[in-house]
Write an enzyme that holds these catalytic residues in place. Structure first.
Site, mmCIF file in Angstrom:
data_model
loop_
_atom_site.group_PDB
_atom_site.id
_atom_site.type_symbol
_atom_site.label_atom_id
_atom_site.label_comp_id
_atom_site.label_asym_id
_atom_site.label_seq_id
_atom_site.Cartn_x
_atom_site.Cartn_y
_atom_site.Cartn_z
ATOM 1 N N ASP A 11 0.859 -1.192 0.000
ATOM 2 C CA ASP A 11 0.000 0.000 0.000
ATOM 3 C C ASP A 11 0.896 1.243 0.000
ATOM 4 O O ASP A 11 1.695 1.445 0.915
ATOM 5 C CB ASP A 11 -0.894 -0.042 1.263
ATOM 6 C CG ASP A 11 -1.902 1.094 1.304
ATOM 7 O OD1 ASP A 11 -1.689 2.105 0.603
ATOM 8 O OD2 ASP A 11 -2.871 0.979 2.065
ATOM 9 N N ASP A 105 -3.487 2.209 -5.492
ATOM 10 C CA ASP A 105 -2.233 2.214 -4.722
ATOM 11 C C ASP A 105 -2.051 0.989 -3.837
ATOM 12 O O ASP A 105 -1.187 0.982 -2.974
ATOM 13 C CB ASP A 105 -2.123 3.505 -3.885
ATOM 14 C CG ASP A 105 -2.756 3.393 -2.522
ATOM 15 O OD1 ASP A 105 -3.820 2.756 -2.409
ATOM 16 O OD2 ASP A 105 -2.174 3.931 -1.566
ATOM 17 N N GLU A 106 -2.829 -0.048 -4.086
ATOM 18 C CA GLU A 106 -2.848 -1.131 -3.114
ATOM 19 C C GLU A 106 -3.106 -2.461 -3.809
ATOM 20 O O GLU A 106 -3.947 -2.544 -4.698
ATOM 21 C CB GLU A 106 -4.006 -0.774 -2.176
ATOM 22 C CG GLU A 106 -4.267 -1.636 -1.079
ATOM 23 C CD GLU A 106 -5.527 -1.212 -0.311
ATOM 24 O OE1 GLU A 106 -5.860 -1.984 0.558
ATOM 25 O OE2 GLU A 106 -6.165 -0.178 -0.576
#
Ligand code: TTP
Ligand code: MG
Length: 392
Positions: A11, A105-106
């Site tokens: 993340d 983003d993860e």
């Protein structure tokens, strides 16, 4: 004993804000806040410097400005975040094909099959962190564990730039002292209910008889109890099946007159059509969502006999669906298309109904190509050319 699966959750740290600092290094060390900058906008994210002043995601911008008047407030630049996201995801995919992105983003990675090639799971996590930093200049936090739930919690354990490893056999020792709020998916209401029973930690929940939890909280309580007891056998699913494609906008100024409503609906239909075609999907059900200034929300759907991806057809349908018996002014409008047939076939059109005629497919494809290269406003229907920008 069977050997465990190894899962890494990654993340990015303060993602949108970190990208802004990357592109403007003079912002380094300053409280940077990214979000919708109109009067009712909210914070998308804040740099860690801004978080120290109490600013966080979903906080109204007006409130953030009170807490942090010295902050640097910047608008969301989605295309740029998407660009960085695709670099980051391609680093992940070098280490395993089993990558399940959860957002820009993860992602979860199952690296069980990569151990012989790249070393232990903690080694792989460390290598990925190094690669992400050298290829983007940004830091990512990683959690390594034998289960998805634990890996997700671990990645948030030592943010920013963290690497947290939960060794096999140490799962309960790690999880049980943590507060209930750390269980992935626990909502605030459930958390309050659990606390009202006198529970504080995840271990407190784990030690309750499962029947007692199910009796009070039903199947969602059962799921939480399983997670609290480290029973999580969910697999990393690289191809997440898309169930619907939609777009909704909340307006800075409520919209009222039918002409503005129609222009916004057309703008939404164009976005949804473009995304459907980008995913090569055609859907059978079109849904319109409207919310008025009193926060009353209505949704209306129509299911067709042939799937569609054309903005003109979507626009025509949502105009039909618009609840004429309900009162505006409108605060939010949204359109989604769902119900994708399993096998994507070219629809059989009814040649005798003129409004069912598709826009010329080549024109749509050309529009998409130009918009991909030059951004959202590259090419659009003429009636949207002077559309005021009302959305976030
Ligand atoms: P997060 O990973 O939740 O947050 P973050 O990356 O900013 O910070 P960290 O992981 O270090 O805690 O979300 C990723 C991005 O998604 C975030 O940068 C902005 C966006 N986002 C929103 O737009 N609205 C939200 O409410 C949240 C939580 C995130
Ligand atoms: Mg993040």
């Amino acid at each position: 004993m069977t050997s465990p699966r190894w899962i890494i959750h990654l993340d990015m740290d303060a993602f949108y804000a970190s990208v802004e600092v990357l592109d403007n290094p003079s912002l380094k060390g300053r409280p940077v806040i990214v979000g919708g900058l109109f009067s009712r906008g909210v914070v998308s994210t804040a740099s860690y410097e801004a978080r120290a002043r109490g600013v966080h995601s979903a906080l109204p911008i007006a409130r953030a400005k009170k807490l942090c008047p010295e902050g640097v407030y910047l608008p969301v630049r989605m295309a740029r975040y998407q660009e960085i996201s695709s670099i980051v995801m391609s680093v992940f995919r070098r280490y395993t094909p089993l990558v399940e992105p959860l957002s820009l983003d993860e992602a979860f990675l199952d690296v069980t099959g990569s151990l012989k090639l790249f070393g232990s799971a903690p080694d792989i996590a460390a290598a990925i962190k190094k690669d992400v930093f050298s290829e983007t200049g940004l830091t990512v936090s990683a959690g390594v564990a034998t289960q998805k739930h634990l890996a997700k919690i671990a990645s948030g354990h030592k943010k920013p730039d963290g690497l947290t490893i939960i060794e096999e056999g140490q799962e309960q020792d790690f999880l049980w002292p943590l507060p209930l709020s750390k269980i992935w998916g626990v909502g605030q209401v459930t958390q309050k209910t659990l606390e009202s029973w006198g529970l504080k930690t995840i271990g407190d929940l784990a030690s309750l008889p499962v029947e007692a939890v199910v009796k009070k909280l039903g199947s969602s309580g059962y799921k939480l109890w399983l997670l609290a007891n480290c029973h999580d056998d969910r697999a990393v699913e690289p191809e997440r099946v898309i169930k619907s494609i939609g777009h909704e906008d909340t307006y800075a100024v409520d919209i009222e007159d039918p002409e503005s409503v129609n222009r916004e609906l057309l703008a939404l239909a164009v976005k949804v059509g473009r995304r459907l075609r980008a995913h090569e999907l055609k859907g059978l059900t079109v849904t319109l969502k409207v919310r008025n200034n009193e926060f009353k929300t209505w949704t209306r759907s129509k299911t067709l006999s042939q799937p569609l991806d054309d903005h003109q057809e979507i626009y025509r349908l949502v105009r039909e669906l618009f609840p004429k018996d309900k009162k505006g002014p409108w605060r939010l409008l949204g359109i989604s298309v769902s119900n994708f047939p399993e096998i994507r076939t070219q629809p059989q059109r009814d040649l005798f109904t003129p409004h069912e005629q598709p826009s010329d497919l080549r024109l749509l494809n050309a529009m998409d190509t130009i918009n991909e290269r030059f951004g959202q406003s590259g090419l659009q229907p003429a009636s949207l050319l002077d559309k005021p920008d009302l959305e976030e």
